[in-house]
Design an enzyme around this catalytic site. Structure first.
Site, PDB file in Angstrom:
ATOM      1  N   ARG A  26      16.929   6.046  44.525  1.00 47.87           N
ATOM      2  CA  ARG A  26      16.894   6.999  43.404  1.00 47.87           C
ATOM      3  C   ARG A  26      18.289   7.403  42.935  1.00 47.87           C
ATOM      4  O   ARG A  26      18.507   8.552  42.533  1.00 47.87           O
ATOM      5  CB  ARG A  26      16.141   8.289  43.792  1.00 47.87           C
ATOM      6  N   ARG A  30      17.652  12.748  38.637  1.00 45.14           N
ATOM      7  CA  ARG A  30      17.852  14.098  38.115  1.00 45.14           C
ATOM      8  C   ARG A  30      19.043  14.854  38.666  1.00 45.14           C
ATOM      9  O   ARG A  30      19.434  15.871  38.111  1.00 45.14           O
ATOM     10  CB  ARG A  30      16.585  14.924  38.385  1.00 45.14           C
ATOM     11  N   ARG A  39      17.456  11.613  29.463  1.00 48.04           N
ATOM     12  CA  ARG A  39      16.012  11.858  29.467  1.00 48.04           C
ATOM     13  C   ARG A  39      15.613  12.767  28.302  1.00 48.04           C
ATOM     14  O   ARG A  39      14.593  12.573  27.670  1.00 48.04           O
ATOM     15  CB  ARG A  39      15.588  12.473  30.799  1.00 48.04           C
ATOM     16  N   ASP A  77       9.716   2.472  37.518  1.00 47.64           N
ATOM     17  CA  ASP A  77       8.905   3.176  38.504  1.00 47.64           C
ATOM     18  C   ASP A  77       7.889   2.214  39.079  1.00 47.64           C
ATOM     19  O   ASP A  77       7.482   1.263  38.414  1.00 47.64           O
ATOM     20  CB  ASP A  77       8.190   4.376  37.875  1.00 47.64           C
ATOM     21  N   TYR A 153      -2.321   5.661  44.696  1.00 49.12           N
ATOM     22  CA  TYR A 153      -2.292   6.332  43.387  1.00 49.12           C
ATOM     23  C   TYR A 153      -3.506   5.953  42.547  1.00 49.12           C
ATOM     24  O   TYR A 153      -4.049   6.771  41.814  1.00 49.12           O
ATOM     25  CB  TYR A 153      -0.998   5.989  42.639  1.00 49.12           C
TER      26      TYR A 153
HETATM   27  O1  CP3 Z   1      16.197   4.204  42.833  1.00 47.79           O
HETATM   28  C1  CP3 Z   1      16.382   4.213  41.584  1.00 47.79           C
HETATM   29  O2  CP3 Z   1      17.333   4.782  41.034  1.00 47.79           O
HETATM   30  C2  CP3 Z   1      15.411   3.391  40.739  1.00 47.79           C
HETATM   31  C3  CP3 Z   1      14.349   4.076  40.110  1.00 47.79           C
HETATM   32  C4  CP3 Z   1      13.078   4.464  40.844  1.00 47.79           C
HETATM   33  C5  CP3 Z   1      12.279   5.558  40.406  1.00 47.79           C
HETATM   34  N1  CP3 Z   1      11.131   5.565  41.116  1.00 47.79           N
HETATM   35  C6  CP3 Z   1      12.660   6.480  39.328  1.00 47.79           C
HETATM   36  C7  CP3 Z   1      11.985   7.780  39.231  1.00 47.79           C
HETATM   37  C8  CP3 Z   1      12.389   3.863  41.902  1.00 47.79           C
HETATM   38  C9  CP3 Z   1      12.805   2.685  42.785  1.00 47.79           C
HETATM   39  C10 CP3 Z   1      11.147   4.570  42.055  1.00 47.79           C
HETATM   40  C11 CP3 Z   1      10.113   4.183  43.034  1.00 47.79           C
HETATM   41  C12 CP3 Z   1       8.964   5.087  43.256  1.00 47.79           C
HETATM   42  N2  CP3 Z   1       8.254   5.807  42.326  1.00 47.79           N
HETATM   43  C13 CP3 Z   1       8.324   5.264  44.506  1.00 47.79           C
HETATM   44  C14 CP3 Z   1       8.732   4.572  45.787  1.00 47.79           C
HETATM   45  C15 CP3 Z   1       9.902   5.199  46.428  1.00 47.79           C
HETATM   46  C16 CP3 Z   1       9.641   6.573  47.007  1.00 47.79           C
HETATM   47  O3  CP3 Z   1      10.218   7.520  46.470  1.00 47.79           O
HETATM   48  O4  CP3 Z   1       8.882   6.666  47.977  1.00 47.79           O
HETATM   49  C17 CP3 Z   1       7.262   6.158  44.310  1.00 47.79           C
HETATM   50  C18 CP3 Z   1       6.296   6.664  45.378  1.00 47.79           C
HETATM   51  C19 CP3 Z   1       7.218   6.475  42.932  1.00 47.79           C
HETATM   52  C20 CP3 Z   1       6.232   7.332  42.219  1.00 47.79           C
HETATM   53  C21 CP3 Z   1       6.876   8.495  41.600  1.00 47.79           C
HETATM   54  N3  CP3 Z   1       7.668   8.446  40.480  1.00 47.79           N
HETATM   55  C22 CP3 Z   1       6.797   9.841  42.017  1.00 47.79           C
HETATM   56  C23 CP3 Z   1       6.014  10.324  43.227  1.00 47.79           C
HETATM   57  C24 CP3 Z   1       7.543  10.590  41.112  1.00 47.79           C
HETATM   58  C25 CP3 Z   1       7.641  12.086  41.038  1.00 47.79           C
HETATM   59  C26 CP3 Z   1       8.353  12.650  42.198  1.00 47.79           C
HETATM   60  C27 CP3 Z   1       9.787  12.867  41.826  1.00 47.79           C
HETATM   61  O5  CP3 Z   1      10.668  12.541  42.640  1.00 47.79           O
HETATM   62  O6  CP3 Z   1       9.975  13.425  40.757  1.00 47.79           O
HETATM   63  C28 CP3 Z   1       8.130   9.695  40.184  1.00 47.79           C
HETATM   64  C29 CP3 Z   1       9.063  10.041  39.088  1.00 47.79           C
HETATM   65  C30 CP3 Z   1      10.409   9.383  39.099  1.00 47.79           C
HETATM   66  N4  CP3 Z   1      10.648   8.064  39.387  1.00 47.79           N
HETATM   67  C31 CP3 Z   1      11.648   9.993  38.748  1.00 47.79           C
HETATM   68  C32 CP3 Z   1      12.630   8.995  38.811  1.00 47.79           C
HETATM   69  C33 CP3 Z   1      14.091   9.125  38.456  1.00 47.79           C
HETATM   70  C34 CP3 Z   1      11.835  11.432  38.307  1.00 47.79           C
HETATM   71  C35 CP3 Z   1      11.368  11.510  36.908  1.00 47.79           C
HETATM   72  C36 CP3 Z   1      12.038  12.603  36.136  1.00 47.79           C
HETATM   73  O7  CP3 Z   1      13.084  12.347  35.515  1.00 47.79           O
HETATM   74  O8  CP3 Z   1      11.493  13.707  36.124  1.00 47.79           O
END
Ligand code: CP3
Length: 354
Positions: A26, A30, A39, A77, A153
């Protein structure tokens, strides 16, 4: 477009490097003000993902800020896949991801099919555009969720549950869950191979919720399907091996089994001592991890101490990619991420002396 820094790719294949390469799960997100700005301009997180120019901009942000990063990761994502399978992904402000439809009824599960990869073209376009913009600075990682994690999911309809709906299905109607997992695994193979064809130089499978399963259920419903995927992936592209990283969060109990599925690298969360993990997997795989992301909320001195501990625990030799044990949190001060990267570079060289 020659790769200027291949330390990460070499470490994934357990080849010698001068220092331990590092990236952060990640890393585009944010905690960066420039990400929050993009964003806002794009309108939402999903619009960042679905527009290749925004996805490129955001992928590059952490690299511009932190020259010590050794890899980039596609901004996207894991949930783009169930979205393409017709479940209707959406995000509500301040809440996790949700789906308009769930997969619970037998008739819906029978209708589930591998989607046309054209519906995910925006991801492959982002990969090509990011590669072009990177211009060889560092390698680009492509990724997908594991079938089990994606299925949580699809069946639960949202994150943050206790997984009781999908676990009930696993125990009462394993045939239905196996159908979901099988179609999802076929989809992920096509999806990752298309990312590789577009230029992803390594791929990572995120099994974020595998750790919620019992021993037998983990093997049956998660690990087996990751093995199928690994077996179906393109091994070489552009004259170079495309390494595969498998990461089960909460999965360190099963490292020996994970080391047998054909992955090159296993991701570790922070619960396990990386030195003991290394002894358990031997020379079968490289390891990626495993700093607790919460440490990045503390102080540069505390961070440096923990980086030193992890590097010392892994010890001399190749095959370690430094990372966090899970995604960086949105409350991380930017200077603390910088302190971690500097500490890894400074203290890791001694473990790579020839
Ligand atoms: O690593 C990186 O920079 C690449 C981008 C990336 C995102 N999600 C961006 C993201 C990657 C590799 C993911 C994978 C992802 N997404 C997983 C597997 C990794 C892990 O964290 O276990 C999972 C379970 C998800 C599903 C997901 N997407 C969730 C549960 C959430 C909300 C929780 C949170 O942290 O906000 C997201 C949203 C998300 N994916 C954000 C980002 C940058 C935040 C979105 C925002 O800007 O509000």
């Amino acid at each position: 477009m020659k790769l200027q820094n291949d330390t990460f790719l070499k470490a994934l294949m357990r080849e010698p490097t001068d220092y331990t390469p590092v990236w952060m799960m990640r890393q585009a997100g944010r905690y960066l003000p420039e990400y929050r700005e993009s964003r806002k301009t794009a309108g939402s997180f999903l619009q960042l993902c679905k527009n290749p120019s925004f996805a490129t901009e955001v992928t590059l942000q952490p690299l511009d800020r932190y020259p010590l990063l050794d890899a980039s990761i596609l901004f996207s994502d894991i949930l783009t896949v169930p979205d393409a399978m017709g479940l209707g992904l959406y995000f509500e402000e301040g809440e996790g991801p949700k789906f308009e439809r769930t997969l619970r009824e037998e008739a819906d599960i029978q209708k589930l099919a591998v989607p046309d990869m054209a519906s995910l073209q925006y991801v492959f376009d982002a990969v090509s555009q990011i590669r072009k913009t990177l211009n060889g600075r560092v390698p680009l990682i492509g990724f997908s969720g594991s079938p089990w994690t994606l299925a949580t999911y699809m069946v639960e309809g949202k994150g943050g549950t206790d997984f009781l709906t999908i676990k009930k299905m696993a125990y009462a109607r394993p045939d239905l869950l196996h159908r979901i997992l099988d179609i999802t695994a076929q989809t992920v193979i096509q999806y990752l191979n298309a990312q590789i064809a577009a230029g992803a130089q390594a791929v990572m499978i995120f099994d974020s919720w595998g750790g919620a399963l019992s021993h037998n259920a983990y093997i049956e419903f998660s690990l087996n399907y990751m093995q199928k995927i690994v077996n179906g992936l393109t091994r070489e592209h552009d004259g170079r091996i495309v390494p595969r990283i498998v990461f089960t969060k909460g999965g360190a109990l099963w490292l020996e089994a994970q080391a047998e599925i054909g992955a090159d690298v296993l991701g570790l969360d922070w619960a396990v001592d990386i030195g003991s993990a290394r002894k358990r997997v031997g020379d079968k795989v490289a390891l990626q991890g495993n700093l607790d992301p919460a440490i990045l909320l503390s102080t540069p001195a505390a961070i440096e101490k923990e980086v030193v501990n992890i590097l010392a625990s892994y010890g001399h030799g190749n095959g370690h990619v430094f990372n966090l044990g899970h995604g960086i949190t949105q409350w991380t001060p930017q200077e603390n991420a910088a302190a971690m990267l500097a500490a890894v570079r400074e203290h890791s060289r001694q473990y790579h002396s020839k």
